[in-house]
Structure formats: structure tokens, C-alpha cells
Design a protein around this motif. Structure first.
Motif, PDB file in Angstrom:
ATOM      1  N   SER A 158       0.793  -1.062   0.009  1.00 17.92           N
ATOM      2  CA  SER A 158       0.031   0.018  -0.175  1.00 17.92           C
ATOM      3  C   SER A 158       0.768   1.176  -0.093  1.00 17.92           C
ATOM      4  O   SER A 158       1.852   1.484   0.743  1.00 17.92           O
ATOM      5  N   ASN A 159       0.679   2.213  -0.791  1.00 17.95           N
ATOM      6  CA  ASN A 159       1.297   3.369  -0.693  1.00 17.95           C
ATOM      7  C   ASN A 159       0.133   4.243  -1.107  1.00 17.95           C
ATOM      8  O   ASN A 159      -1.119   4.285  -1.310  1.00 17.95           O
ATOM      9  N   LYS A 160       0.504   5.648  -1.244  1.00 17.70           N
ATOM     10  CA  LYS A 160      -0.512   6.866  -1.588  1.00 17.70           C
ATOM     11  C   LYS A 160      -1.383   6.698  -2.832  1.00 17.70           C
ATOM     12  O   LYS A 160      -2.639   6.820  -2.896  1.00 17.70           O
ATOM     13  N   ASP A 161      -0.813   6.059  -3.954  1.00 13.61           N
ATOM     14  CA  ASP A 161      -1.516   5.910  -5.158  1.00 13.61           C
ATOM     15  C   ASP A 161      -1.871   4.453  -5.368  1.00 13.61           C
ATOM     16  O   ASP A 161      -2.942   4.348  -6.384  1.00 13.61           O
ATOM     17  N   LYS A 162      -1.623   3.473  -4.736  1.00 13.20           N
ATOM     18  CA  LYS A 162      -1.612   2.070  -5.307  1.00 13.20           C
ATOM     19  C   LYS A 162      -1.914   1.141  -3.980  1.00 13.20           C
ATOM     20  O   LYS A 162      -1.236   1.421  -3.079  1.00 13.20           O
TER      21      LYS A 162
END
Length: 86
Positions: free
Chosen positions: A6-10
Motif C-alpha cells: 500500500s502506498n499513496k496511489d496504489k
């Protein structure tokens, strides 16, 4: 959950994680049903309603997973059909 990145965009969720969480949910529900069935005389109507609601939620999750599998299969079949012979 090492399968989930998990990250900010995905957000990526593996099929294995999805199925294992679904199995855990089903198992938990079965335990609750068995516990309630073992003390039928003491069970309150609200407990039956709650279990019925939880069963419908588990069913909906299962149907969603089934639909996801069908969509992936359809996409794979479509990709194979659209390949040009070399």
C-alpha cells in the motif's frame, strides 16, 4: 499482511490473501452458529437475527469473489481469443 502493498496511489491485494480472509470469516461464522446451536434454550431472538445478517454478508462476499474470478477468466479468454497466430 506481507501480500498487501500500500502506498499513496496504489493498493494491491493478492488473491491468496483475499481467499484466506474469506475462509477466516466463514470459519468464525460457523463457530458462532455452533455455539448458538449448543445453547438453543438460552438463545435470544436477537442472536438469531445477528447471525442471519452475518450469514448474508458472508454470502455477498463469496458472490463478489466468484464474480471477480469470472471477470478474470473472461478477460483471460478474451485475450487468448484476440491473439493473432504467428
Amino acid at each position: 499482511m506481507s501480500d498487501m502493498i500500500s502506498n499513496k496511489d496504489k493498493v494491491t491485494l493478492s488473491f491468496q490473501t483475499l481467499i484466506s480472509q474469506y475462509r477466516r470469516l466463514q470459519s468464525s461464522l460457523v463457530k458462532q452458529i455452533r455455539a448458538l446451536a449448543s445453547k438453543m434454550c438460552q438463545a435470544a431472538p436477537g442472536q438469531f437475527l445477528l447471525l442471519q445478517f452475518q450469514m448474508s454478508q458472508v454470502t455477498q462476499v463469496g458472490e463478489s469473489i466468484s464474480n471477480l474470478i469470472a471477470q478474470v477468466n473472461s478477460m483471460i479468454n478474451s485475450t487468448i481469443r484476440n491473439q493473432k497466430p504467428q
